[in-house]
Design a protein around this motif. Structure first.
Motif, short mmCIF file in Angstrom:
data_model
loop_
_atom_site.label_atom_id
_atom_site.label_comp_id
_atom_site.label_asym_id
_atom_site.label_seq_id
_atom_site.Cartn_x
_atom_site.Cartn_y
_atom_site.Cartn_z
N GLU A 82 0.82 -1.21 0.00
CA GLU A 82 0.00 0.00 0.00
C GLU A 82 0.86 1.26 0.00
OE1 GLU A 82 -2.64 -3.13 1.98
OE2 GLU A 82 -0.52 -2.58 2.08
N GLY A 83 2.09 1.17 0.48
CA GLY A 83 2.98 2.32 0.53
C GLY A 83 3.81 2.51 -0.72
N GLN A 84 3.61 1.70 -1.72
CA GLN A 84 4.42 1.77 -2.94
C GLN A 84 4.01 2.89 -3.88
OE1 GLN A 84 7.18 -0.47 -4.23
NE2 GLN A 84 7.26 -0.10 -2.06
N SER A 85 2.76 3.22 -3.95
CA SER A 85 2.33 4.22 -4.93
C SER A 85 2.89 5.59 -4.57
CB SER A 85 0.80 4.27 -5.04
OG SER A 85 0.25 4.77 -3.84
N ASN A 87 1.91 9.38 -4.78
CA ASN A 87 0.78 10.29 -4.99
C ASN A 87 -0.35 9.61 -5.76
OD1 ASN A 87 2.12 12.44 -3.69
ND2 ASN A 87 3.21 12.91 -5.58
N GLY A 88 -0.58 8.33 -5.47
CA GLY A 88 -1.64 7.58 -6.11
C GLY A 88 -1.26 6.97 -7.45
N ASP A 89 -0.06 7.27 -7.94
CA ASP A 89 0.40 6.72 -9.21
C ASP A 89 1.19 5.44 -8.97
OD1 ASP A 89 -0.67 8.85 -10.68
OD2 ASP A 89 1.17 10.04 -10.42
N LEU A 90 1.15 4.54 -9.93
CA LEU A 90 1.91 3.31 -9.84
C LEU A 90 3.40 3.60 -9.99
CD1 LEU A 90 -0.23 0.90 -12.06
CD2 LEU A 90 -0.26 1.13 -9.57
#
Length: 163
Positions: A82-85, A87-90
């Motif tokens: 869940e912490g990888q994105s 600003n909501g981007d992949l």
């Protein structure tokens, strides 16, 4: 009071957010992430450290959350899928996973993404052998690993192109 009834208050930093939690002394990090924090992206595949589905980054290093006691993680930095994105981007690793069709059922995906992220931080241009070694503890029952190998090479290229 028995050992199973004792709780300890610990501090954890998960995905850059700080938490103070009362956890049972024998509770795994996996259980705390899923049950206490609602971070269900980290999967429980086997509960014995055989499949890699519960991989998270602890202080930047991949670990199996099903084998780590939460109390051992006190005051440590943890990163989940869940912490990888950003600003909501992949991330490039997540994008490559999708572009190369490495997603099948998706159960192993979070662990594979985190292990690959760690690999590419350490080695921006990994060989096939490097990838196999890095993902050696991750089981995927759907893809046959060819797509996963392709995705890591593609993610490495995307990372290099973005720097």
């Amino acid at each position: 009071m028995t050992t199973t009834q004792r709780k300890k208050i610990i501090g954890l930093t998960v995905n850059e957010e700080t938490y103070e939690l009362a956890v049972e002394c024998q509770e795994t990090l996996l259980d705390v992430l899923r049950n206490n924090l609602g971070l269900t992206g980290t999967k429980e595949g086997c509960g014995t450290g055989e499949c890699g589905s519960c991989t998270v980054l602890l202080e930047g290093e991949p670990i199996l959350a099903c084998l780590m006691l939460a109390v051992e993680c006190e005051n440590k930095k943890i990163e989940t899928i869940e912490g990888q994105s950003i600003n909501g981007d992949l991330t490039p690793v997540q994008e490559a996973f999708l572009e190369k069709g490495a997603v099948q059922c998706g159960f192993c995906t979070p662990g594979m993404v985190l292990a690959s992220t760690d690999l590419l931080k350490r080695n921006p241009d990994p060989s096939k052998e490097d990838i196999m070694e890095s993902l050696g503890g991750h089981l995927c029952r759907c893809t046959g690993y060819n797509k996963i190998m392709e995705f890591v090479h593609h993610a490495a290229k995307l990372n290099r192109d973005n720097t």
